[in-house]
Design a protein around this motif. Structure first.
Motif, short mmCIF file in Angstrom:
data_model
loop_
_atom_site.label_atom_id
_atom_site.label_comp_id
_atom_site.label_asym_id
_atom_site.label_seq_id
_atom_site.Cartn_x
_atom_site.Cartn_y
_atom_site.Cartn_z
N GLY A 176 0.98 -1.47 0.03
CA GLY A 176 0.03 -0.08 0.29
C GLY A 176 0.95 1.14 0.31
N LYS A 177 0.10 2.43 0.80
CA LYS A 177 0.97 3.66 -0.09
C LYS A 177 1.01 4.05 1.48
CE LYS A 177 -2.63 4.58 -3.12
NZ LYS A 177 -3.43 5.33 -4.35
N SER A 178 0.50 3.86 2.68
CA SER A 178 0.73 4.84 3.91
C SER A 178 0.63 6.24 3.50
CB SER A 178 2.02 4.58 4.43
OG SER A 178 2.20 2.97 4.32
N ASP A 205 6.36 4.72 5.42
CA ASP A 205 6.12 3.03 5.70
C ASP A 205 5.81 2.91 7.41
OD1 ASP A 205 5.71 1.00 4.88
OD2 ASP A 205 7.22 0.25 4.47
N THR A 252 3.84 -8.59 -0.02
CA THR A 252 4.83 -7.06 0.05
C THR A 252 5.46 -6.85 -1.54
OG1 THR A 252 6.24 -4.94 0.69
CG2 THR A 252 6.97 -7.97 1.04
N ALA A 277 -0.15 -0.73 -6.15
CA ALA A 277 -1.46 0.19 -6.00
C ALA A 277 -2.48 -0.38 -5.90
CB ALA A 277 -1.33 1.30 -6.42
N HIS A 278 -2.81 -1.81 -5.53
CA HIS A 278 -4.21 -2.68 -6.06
C HIS A 278 -4.49 -3.00 -4.74
CE1 HIS A 278 -1.20 -5.80 -6.95
NE2 HIS A 278 -0.88 -5.14 -5.30
N GLY A 279 -4.24 -2.58 -3.38
CA GLY A 279 -4.76 -2.67 -2.17
C GLY A 279 -4.65 -4.25 -1.46
N PRO A 280 -5.40 -3.90 -0.01
CA PRO A 280 -5.01 -5.51 0.27
C PRO A 280 -5.37 -6.41 -0.36
CG PRO A 280 -5.75 -3.95 1.84
CD PRO A 280 -5.91 -2.65 0.03
N ARG A 319 -12.02 -4.14 -6.15
CA ARG A 319 -10.87 -4.53 -5.24
C ARG A 319 -11.39 -4.09 -3.31
NH1 ARG A 319 -9.44 -5.62 -9.03
NH2 ARG A 319 -7.78 -5.53 -10.52
N ASN A 377 -3.39 4.68 11.38
CA ASN A 377 -3.57 4.86 10.10
C ASN A 377 -2.27 6.41 9.62
OD1 ASN A 377 -4.51 3.17 8.05
ND2 ASN A 377 -6.30 3.15 9.17
#
Ligand SMILES: Nc1nc2c(ncn2[C@@H]2O[C@H](COP(=O)(O)OP(=O)(O)OP(=O)(O)O)[C@@H](O)[C@H]2O)c(=O)[nH]1
Length: 198
Positions: free
Chosen positions: A15-17, A23, A53, A81-84, A164, A190
């Motif tokens: 992800g992008k944090s 991070d 990761t 950045a496709h997500g969890p 997604r 977050n």
């Protein structure tokens, strides 16, 4: 102590944090980087721990004995950045056990005792359930709970159709509820403000 020999854990560190601005996996909580902390708890519940990761080299200096990295790759024509949900699917493809414990890396208040109690409940989960998760006012907590390996084909189909969202995917299937005696443990970190309260 490992309490179940047929359990794999997947810890997501991608992800992008963007809300945190750095991070999240590397942020120290009481001197221990979050990812290291969560992996160590995962190891108390499962025999195999995978860290999914896109950038394993970023975490190679952490103390993660026995954990195995799965390097995530972008889906065709997409960014990382496709997500969890996609990270989870890529990890699940490697899982050999019936159940997998999925954990986000940004859970500073995880309680190993609660996870171990949940593990003991898996044997009584109904055959039709694809997952066993805690439920809170906002819905299922998808990033701290258990999934059956056999949900992979349905998960891939959902992703291939552009899905997604864990919540949308879970809505289609029976899910068993786990007792949430300590909702605080699902607090995810977050933002810098969240961090200050951790
Ligand atoms: N492996 C993997 N993990 C992800 C991905 N996106 C998010 N995660 C993980 O999923 C958990 C929840 O992430 P979020 O807080 O929803 O998203 P984020 O991108 O990390 O943060 P924001 O940019 O602030 O939304 C964290 O443990 C992330 O490391 C991804 O694409 N791949």
């Amino acid at each position: 102590m490992t309490i179940r020999s047929e359990l794999t854990a997947i810890v997501l560190a991608g992800g992008k944090s963007s809300r945190m601005g750095q991070d999240k996996a590397l942020i120290p909580i009481q001197g221990v980087p979050l990812l290291q902390r969560v992996c160590s708890i995962a190891q108390s519940c499962a025999d195999v721990v995978y860290i999914v990761t896109p950038w394993p080299e970023r975490y190679q200096d952490l103390l993660l004995p026995g954990c195995q990295f799965i390097r995530e790759v972008p889906l065709s024509g997409e960014s990382l950045a496709h997500g969890p949900l996609v990270g989870f699917a890529q990890g699940l493809a490697e899982v050999q056990t019936e159940w997998v414990l999925l954990l986000a890396c940004d859970l500073p208040r995880l309680r190993v005792e609660v996870l171990q109690d949940w593990v003991t409940r898996l044997d009584s989960v109904g055959d039709n359930a694809i997952a066993a998760l805690a439920h809170h006012p906002k819905g299922w907590e998808p990033l701290c709970g258990f999934y059956r390996r056999r949900c992979l084909p349905q998960l891939l189909e959902f992703i291939n159709q552009g899905g997604r969202s864990f919540q949308q995917w879970l809505r289609q299937y029976p899910v068993e509820v786990l007792p949430l005696v300590e909702p605080e443990m699902l607090f995810n970190c977050n933002t810098p403000e969240d961090l200050a309260s951790s």
